[in-house]
Design an enzyme around this catalytic site. Structure first.
Site, PDB file in Angstrom:
ATOM      1  N   ARG A  16      -4.502 -10.267   4.071  1.00  0.00           N
ATOM      2  CA  ARG A  16      -4.657 -11.241   4.689  1.00  0.00           C
ATOM      3  C   ARG A  16      -3.260 -12.148   4.710  1.00  0.00           C
ATOM      4  O   ARG A  16      -3.989 -13.426   5.360  1.00  0.00           O
ATOM      5  CB  ARG A  16      -5.713 -12.203   3.466  1.00  0.00           C
ATOM      6  N   HIS A  51       0.402  -1.794   0.090  1.00  0.00           N
ATOM      7  CA  HIS A  51       0.623  -0.412  -0.481  1.00  0.00           C
ATOM      8  C   HIS A  51       0.898   1.093  -0.161  1.00  0.00           C
ATOM      9  O   HIS A  51       0.361   2.602  -0.587  1.00  0.00           O
ATOM     10  CB  HIS A  51      -0.534  -0.147   1.296  1.00  0.00           C
ATOM     11  N   GLN A  58      -9.408  -7.101 -11.060  1.00  0.00           N
ATOM     12  CA  GLN A  58      -9.433  -5.719 -10.380  1.00  0.00           C
ATOM     13  C   GLN A  58      -9.010  -3.592 -11.071  1.00  0.00           C
ATOM     14  O   GLN A  58     -10.352  -3.514 -11.874  1.00  0.00           O
ATOM     15  CB  GLN A  58      -9.106  -5.146  -8.869  1.00  0.00           C
ATOM     16  N   GLN A  85     -18.231  -6.195  -1.428  1.00  0.00           N
ATOM     17  CA  GLN A  85     -17.277  -6.976  -1.904  1.00  0.00           C
ATOM     18  C   GLN A  85     -17.142  -7.936  -1.737  1.00  0.00           C
ATOM     19  O   GLN A  85     -16.043  -8.864  -2.436  1.00  0.00           O
ATOM     20  CB  GLN A  85     -16.108  -6.109  -2.659  1.00  0.00           C
TER      21      GLN A  85
HETATM   22  P1  AMP Z   1      -7.079  -3.178  -0.469  1.00  0.00           P
HETATM   23  O1  AMP Z   1      -6.678  -2.879   0.844  1.00  0.00           O
HETATM   24  O2  AMP Z   1      -6.507  -5.237  -0.512  1.00  0.00           O
HETATM   25  O3  AMP Z   1      -7.877  -3.337  -1.168  1.00  0.00           O
HETATM   26  O4  AMP Z   1      -5.955  -2.649  -1.408  1.00  0.00           O
HETATM   27  C1  AMP Z   1      -5.641  -1.196  -1.561  1.00  0.00           C
HETATM   28  C2  AMP Z   1      -4.915  -1.391  -2.443  1.00  0.00           C
HETATM   29  O5  AMP Z   1      -3.541  -1.843  -2.891  1.00  0.00           O
HETATM   30  C3  AMP Z   1      -4.952  -2.513  -4.388  1.00  0.00           C
HETATM   31  O6  AMP Z   1      -5.126  -1.686  -5.349  1.00  0.00           O
HETATM   32  C4  AMP Z   1      -4.393  -3.062  -3.976  1.00  0.00           C
HETATM   33  O7  AMP Z   1      -4.136  -3.822  -5.508  1.00  0.00           O
HETATM   34  C5  AMP Z   1      -2.693  -2.669  -4.138  1.00  0.00           C
HETATM   35  N1  AMP Z   1      -1.816  -4.313  -3.024  1.00  0.00           N
HETATM   36  C6  AMP Z   1      -1.964  -4.742  -2.504  1.00  0.00           C
HETATM   37  N2  AMP Z   1      -1.216  -5.565  -2.280  1.00  0.00           N
HETATM   38  C7  AMP Z   1      -0.283  -5.158  -2.990  1.00  0.00           C
HETATM   39  C8  AMP Z   1       0.872  -5.086  -2.879  1.00  0.00           C
HETATM   40  N3  AMP Z   1       1.525  -6.494  -2.422  1.00  0.00           N
HETATM   41  N4  AMP Z   1       2.145  -4.466  -3.440  1.00  0.00           N
HETATM   42  C9  AMP Z   1       0.963  -3.248  -4.349  1.00  0.00           C
HETATM   43  N5  AMP Z   1       0.193  -2.859  -4.192  1.00  0.00           N
HETATM   44  C10 AMP Z   1      -0.751  -3.798  -3.471  1.00  0.00           C
END
Ligand code: AMP
Length: 282
Positions: A189, A37, A155, A61
């Site tokens: 996760r 993030h 996504q 979702q």
């Molecule tokens: P989430 O909090 O899982 O909904 O993710 C928020 C954003 O962070 C989304 O655009 C994800 O694709 C991105 N994201 C999650 N994990 C990673 C990662 N390991 N590397 C880069 N971006 C990520």
């Protein structure tokens, strides 16, 4: 960093910034922030004047109530991390603020054939929930640029389609996957993995790298089968491992020297993990 929980207050602040010609970069998240993030925040800082991060665990979702209930929500730690990385604004609304009393999903539009495969097939309605919340957030923040992780590749395609159709002034940025030293893609996760599961989890990346290595005109036929052998079938249930067209997510049944993506989803114990790797044309 300024924290907003109310949409109107955020809207007012952003309007004053736009009146000063500030470029707004937006990073939507569900919190439990990690270095993946933060890499999005850093990229947004480099491209824009004001960076807005949202933390909202979007109920529409989720396809399993238990996943929603147990989704980690370490908000104080998240705030510290965002402040340490000079994020300008955090939007952290309640479910009521985002949805009122109507938790219905926007399923009025078809966002492309790729909505129904892979994650869409495994988690019916998931992308309707994603589109519903992303639309609300884009309408509120009205960003100049948005930053999404390749980690959630499908996504990204859905959001790009939404932007092309309804928000065509927004610039979409696809950000690379941040990984642990052993190759495991960072994910909120991952903290649910037991010690033994955490040791096995990097097998996903090994499988993706194997498929990428074998994706040649001579070896394409065996690429996905050989990749699957990297994953311990006693520990993991593989939902899919597919080699697909990068733009349509159509599964490839023959070698193509074009933009390809290998995507994998597995269940290990109580945790579901996804990952992918891009193979660009020569
Ligand atoms: P989430 O909090 O899982 O909904 O993710 C928020 C954003 O962070 C989304 O655009 C994800 O694709 C991105 N994201 C999650 N994990 C990673 C990662 N390991 N590397 C880069 N971006 C990520």
């Amino acid at each position: 960093m300024i924290l907003f929980q109310q949409s109107n207050a955020l809207r007012g602040f952003l309007e004053s910034q736009k009146a000063q010609n500030k470029r707004i970069g937006f990073v939507p998240t569900m919190g439990a922030l990690h270095a993946g993030h933060i890499s999005l925040i850093t990229q947004a800082k480099a491209n824009c004047d004001i960076v807005v991060c949202s933390i909202f665990v979007n109920p529409t979702q989720f396809t399993q109530a238990s996943d929603l209930e147990t989704y980690p929500r370490p908000i104080s730690k998240d705030i510290e991390l965002l402040e340490a990385h000079a994020c300008d604004v955090l939007f952290h609304p309640s479910v009521e603020e985002m949805y009122g009393s109507d938790l219905s999903k926007d399923n009025s539009n078809d966002y492309g054939s790729f909505v129904h495969v892979l994650e869409g097939a495994s988690r019916p309605g998931h992308f309707d929930g994603v589109v519903t919340v992303v639309k609300k957030l884009f309408e509120l923040v009205r960003p100049d640029e948005v930053f999404f992780g390749q980690k959630d590749y499908q996504q990204c395609l859905v959001v790009q389609t939404l932007i092309n159709r309804s928000f065509n002034t927004i610039k979409f940025n696809l950000c690379v996957i941040a990984r642990e030293a052993d190759g495991l893609a960072m994910s909120s996760r991952n903290i649910r993995l037991s010690e033994a599961e955490r040791i096995l989890a990097p097998q996903l990346y090994l499988a993706l790298k194997k498929a990428k290595q074998l994706w040649t005109v001579e070896t394409w036929k065996t690429a996905s089968n050989e990749a699957l052998k990297e994953i311990d079938s006693n520990a993991f249930t593989v939902e899919y491992l597919k080699i697909c067209d990068q733009n349509t997510l159509e599964e490839l049944s023959h070698f193509q020297n074009s933009a390809v993506v290998v995507l994998v989803a597995v269940q290990i114990g109580k945790t579901r993990l996804i990952d992918n790797i891009l193979i660009d044309k020569d």
